[in-house]
Scaffold this motif. Structure first.
Motif, PDB file in Angstrom:
ATOM      1  N   LEU A 111     -30.640 -29.580 -19.732  1.00 45.61           N
ATOM      2  CA  LEU A 111     -31.163 -29.760 -21.003  1.00 45.61           C
ATOM      3  C   LEU A 111     -30.089 -29.853 -22.127  1.00 45.61           C
ATOM      4  O   LEU A 111     -29.996 -30.493 -23.010  1.00 45.61           O
ATOM      5  N   ILE A 112     -29.325 -28.836 -21.637  1.00 47.66           N
ATOM      6  CA  ILE A 112     -27.968 -28.719 -22.819  1.00 47.66           C
ATOM      7  C   ILE A 112     -27.142 -29.925 -22.668  1.00 47.66           C
ATOM      8  O   ILE A 112     -26.651 -30.648 -23.826  1.00 47.66           O
ATOM      9  N   LEU A 113     -26.665 -30.334 -21.580  1.00 48.12           N
ATOM     10  CA  LEU A 113     -25.941 -31.350 -21.456  1.00 48.12           C
ATOM     11  C   LEU A 113     -26.711 -32.705 -22.011  1.00 48.12           C
ATOM     12  O   LEU A 113     -26.055 -33.567 -22.551  1.00 48.12           O
ATOM     13  N   ALA A 114     -27.721 -32.899 -21.745  1.00 46.03           N
ATOM     14  CA  ALA A 114     -28.463 -34.129 -22.330  1.00 46.03           C
ATOM     15  C   ALA A 114     -28.578 -34.167 -23.923  1.00 46.03           C
ATOM     16  O   ALA A 114     -28.618 -35.060 -24.488  1.00 46.03           O
ATOM     17  N   GLY A 115     -28.642 -32.843 -24.473  1.00 47.27           N
ATOM     18  CA  GLY A 115     -28.647 -32.774 -25.716  1.00 47.27           C
ATOM     19  C   GLY A 115     -27.211 -33.311 -26.455  1.00 47.27           C
ATOM     20  O   GLY A 115     -27.265 -33.863 -27.456  1.00 47.27           O
ATOM     21  N   TYR A 116     -26.307 -33.079 -25.518  1.00 47.01           N
ATOM     22  CA  TYR A 116     -24.930 -33.448 -26.105  1.00 47.01           C
ATOM     23  C   TYR A 116     -24.469 -35.041 -25.647  1.00 47.01           C
ATOM     24  O   TYR A 116     -23.546 -35.498 -25.919  1.00 47.01           O
ATOM     25  N   GLY A 117     -25.698 -35.867 -25.020  1.00 48.27           N
ATOM     26  CA  GLY A 117     -25.506 -36.817 -24.530  1.00 48.27           C
ATOM     27  C   GLY A 117     -24.733 -37.183 -23.234  1.00 48.27           C
ATOM     28  O   GLY A 117     -24.385 -38.329 -22.987  1.00 48.27           O
ATOM     29  N   ARG A 118     -24.520 -36.077 -22.576  1.00 49.85           N
ATOM     30  CA  ARG A 118     -23.625 -36.169 -21.490  1.00 49.85           C
ATOM     31  C   ARG A 118     -24.743 -36.374 -20.227  1.00 49.85           C
ATOM     32  O   ARG A 118     -24.928 -35.561 -19.414  1.00 49.85           O
ATOM     33  N   LEU A 119     -25.240 -37.607 -20.326  1.00 44.99           N
ATOM     34  CA  LEU A 119     -26.391 -37.898 -19.442  1.00 44.99           C
ATOM     35  C   LEU A 119     -25.832 -38.196 -17.911  1.00 44.99           C
ATOM     36  O   LEU A 119     -26.549 -37.633 -17.026  1.00 44.99           O
ATOM     37  N   ASN A 120     -24.786 -38.715 -17.524  1.00 43.14           N
ATOM     38  CA  ASN A 120     -24.347 -38.592 -16.257  1.00 43.14           C
ATOM     39  C   ASN A 120     -24.074 -37.116 -15.541  1.00 43.14           C
ATOM     40  O   ASN A 120     -24.325 -37.291 -14.467  1.00 43.14           O
ATOM     41  N   GLU A 121     -23.852 -36.195 -16.489  1.00 41.34           N
ATOM     42  CA  GLU A 121     -23.634 -34.728 -15.965  1.00 41.34           C
ATOM     43  C   GLU A 121     -25.217 -34.296 -15.916  1.00 41.34           C
ATOM     44  O   GLU A 121     -25.696 -33.330 -14.758  1.00 41.34           O
ATOM     45  N   ALA A 122     -26.039 -34.636 -16.973  1.00 40.03           N
ATOM     46  CA  ALA A 122     -27.310 -34.042 -16.863  1.00 40.03           C
ATOM     47  C   ALA A 122     -28.304 -34.545 -15.538  1.00 40.03           C
ATOM     48  O   ALA A 122     -29.047 -33.938 -15.198  1.00 40.03           O
ATOM     49  N   LEU A 143     -36.009 -36.111 -16.458  1.00 43.68           N
ATOM     50  CA  LEU A 143     -35.017 -37.212 -15.741  1.00 43.68           C
ATOM     51  C   LEU A 143     -35.459 -38.768 -16.024  1.00 43.68           C
ATOM     52  O   LEU A 143     -34.690 -39.203 -16.322  1.00 43.68           O
ATOM     53  N   GLY A 144     -36.792 -38.846 -16.044  1.00 44.87           N
ATOM     54  CA  GLY A 144     -37.176 -40.211 -16.389  1.00 44.87           C
ATOM     55  C   GLY A 144     -36.588 -40.465 -17.811  1.00 44.87           C
ATOM     56  O   GLY A 144     -36.049 -41.660 -18.021  1.00 44.87           O
ATOM     57  N   ASN A 145     -36.683 -39.655 -18.837  1.00 43.91           N
ATOM     58  CA  ASN A 145     -36.111 -39.960 -20.036  1.00 43.91           C
ATOM     59  C   ASN A 145     -34.807 -40.357 -20.137  1.00 43.91           C
ATOM     60  O   ASN A 145     -34.191 -41.115 -20.601  1.00 43.91           O
ATOM     61  N   SER A 146     -33.919 -39.644 -19.203  1.00 43.65           N
ATOM     62  CA  SER A 146     -32.499 -39.943 -19.008  1.00 43.65           C
ATOM     63  C   SER A 146     -32.189 -41.183 -18.718  1.00 43.65           C
ATOM     64  O   SER A 146     -31.209 -41.681 -19.045  1.00 43.65           O
ATOM     65  N   PHE A 147     -32.956 -41.545 -17.361  1.00 47.83           N
ATOM     66  CA  PHE A 147     -32.710 -42.806 -16.896  1.00 47.83           C
ATOM     67  C   PHE A 147     -33.143 -44.012 -17.878  1.00 47.83           C
ATOM     68  O   PHE A 147     -32.383 -44.897 -17.974  1.00 47.83           O
TER      69      PHE A 147
END
Length: 471
Positions: A111-122, A143-147
């Protein structure tokens, strides 16, 4: 016999020593993992003393006590809940190493990583959380939102479908599938999941996307209805119990109250109340939190009363608190208390549009129609984009059998607040009975497409139209 006892004692002593050796070795191993990730204590001088003390105590307990994992969990919660996100990331890495079977740690870290835009790590962390607990749908949906943000629509739809395999009508997962198909410009196949999401969420999820789909398919009538329905509700964020649980350790009253409001709006009334109550304790001079608590206590009038009274005590100029307290007394059959509250509230808030309308209703009950009209005219001037004051003025004219003047007020109400169901249906009926076919036809069409006018009322107006004009 003595030899046997001696041997037994030696064996017990050896076993005990081995146990304590293993325990100590395990503790050393845990602390080695923790120390490798444990961040330095951040600057805390600008934080509430209780929060700073808890962070310092948890950090010290990790190093000095025999259960470092327990204290690391507390420290991690405190960091994440209070905005120390980089520190909490390091702590989550340690927790994931200590408890690799716990799906909560990769989820919250992601959640934190996705919030920073670091989707490849999230994404790998969300995948790990889903693998550990496929039943926790927020992980699959996130997970779907990140993809989806990476334009990986097939992978996103697979993740959403996993959530739907657990919860078949989950509106956020259905909306995600709709978004994937809109991105592919496949509007026809996007329609069904979005319609289902919209209905399942009581018009809170997917409405704007559904309007777009209808427009793209040339379904203007359905687009109009969906747009009106979407305007009635408000967007509901993705419920995430693991994230929500952190707010019990948050010391920012505004953030806690906001989380409480979202929880209550999402159907978690008790959780919402408890969080807003925590916010009120963190900021006891804030009248709005008492107002929130009053609104969240609709099933307990006595508790609601205490919160609304506290609200106006803290801020007598907060007119909504007086209005809510008046309405509570009126609803529970205490007119004397309602009148007293209205009098006090209006004294403090003579320019409150809502209180002006209540004052007008009171004046009307006492047959002081000129005074009532004066209150309503002022309310309309103060809030020109709402129809309530005009509707009340119309009721006064109707009571005097001044129908034309009343209808003028209804037209003003509809102009101020286009689509308001009461003036719209009233004007439609008046046009029918006045033999104004063109106006009646236009208004009836609006009524037919209106989401908030009950179908039996629509059918009755259609029947009257047919009887009057023969078609």
């Amino acid at each position: 016999m003595k030899k046997f006892i001696t041997i037994t004692l030696i064996a017990i002593a050896g076993t005990t020593a081995a146990y304590f050796y293993l325990q100590r070795s395990s503790l050393i191993a845990k602390k080695t993992i923790i120390y490798a990730k444990l961040p330095p204590i951040p600057y805390l001088d600008n934080q509430p003393k209780t929060l700073a003390r808890r962070i310092l105590d948890a950090d010290a307990a990790i190093q000095n006590e025999a259960k470092p994992t327990k204290h690391l969990i507390e420290l991690t919660r405190l960091y994440h809940a209070n905005g120390y996100l980089l520190e909490s990331l390091h702590c989550y890495q340690a927790l994931a190493a200590l408890q690799p079977e716990n799906p909560r740690w990769p989820h919250l870290q992601a959640l934190i990583l996705a919030g920073y835009g670091r989707l490849n790590e999230a994404i790998p962390l969300f995948q790990k959380s889903v693998e550990l607990d496929p039943s926790y749908t927020p992980s699959s949906i996130r997970l779907g939102n990140s993809f989806l943000k990476q334009n990986k629509f097939d992978e996103a739809e697979t993740a959403y479908r996993l959530a739907l395999s657990v919860e078949a009508s989950n509106p956020h997962a259905l909306m995600g599938i709709g978004r994937c198909r809109i991105a592919r410009k496949d509007y026809e196949s996007a329609r069904i999941p979005l319609e289902t999401a919209f209905k399942a969420s009581q018009n809170k999820i997917g409405g704007d996307l559904l309007v777009t789909v209808y427009q793209k398919l040339g379904l203007s009538s359905q687009a109009f209805i969906a747009e009106r329905q979407a305007g009635v509700g408000a967007y509901s964020d993705l419920p995430d119990p693991w994230l929500l649980d952190l707010y019990s350790d948050c010391y920012d009253a505004y953030q806690v109250a906001t989380a409480g409001g979202q929880a209550a709006f999402g159907g978690k009334a008790r959780t919402g109340y408890d969080l807003v109550l925590r916010a009120a304790k963190l900021d006891p001079r804030n009248a709005y939190y008492q107002f929130q608590l009053g609104n969240l206590s609709s099933s307990d009038p006595q508790r609601a009363e205490s919160h609304f009274k506290k609200c106006v005590e803290l801020d007598p100029d907060f007119s909504d608190g007086w209005t809510s307290l008046h309405n509570l007394y009126s609803k529970t059959g205490n007119p004397a208390a309602a009148d007293a509250v209205l009098k006090s509230g209006f004294k403090h808030n003579p320019d409150s549009p809502a209180l002006l309308i209540l004052m007008a209703k009171k004046a009307k009950e006492e047959n002081q129609l000129q005074q009532a009209a004066s209150f309503l005219q002022k309310s309309a001037r103060l809030r020109p984009n709402e129809g309530a004051a005009y509707i009340e003025m119309a009721q006064i004219y109707f009571s005097l059998n001044q129908i034309d003047q009343g209808m003028d007020m209804m037209r003003s109400a509809l102009k101020a607040e286009p689509g308001h169901p009461l003036p719209l249906s009233t004007l439609a009926l008046h046009a029918i009975t006045s033999d104004s076919e063109r106006e009646a036809r236009d208004l009836l069409k609006q009524v037919e497409n209106h989401p908030r006018i009950p179908q039996p009322q629509v059918a009755e107006l259609q029947k009257k139209f047919a009887a009057q004009f023969g078609n």
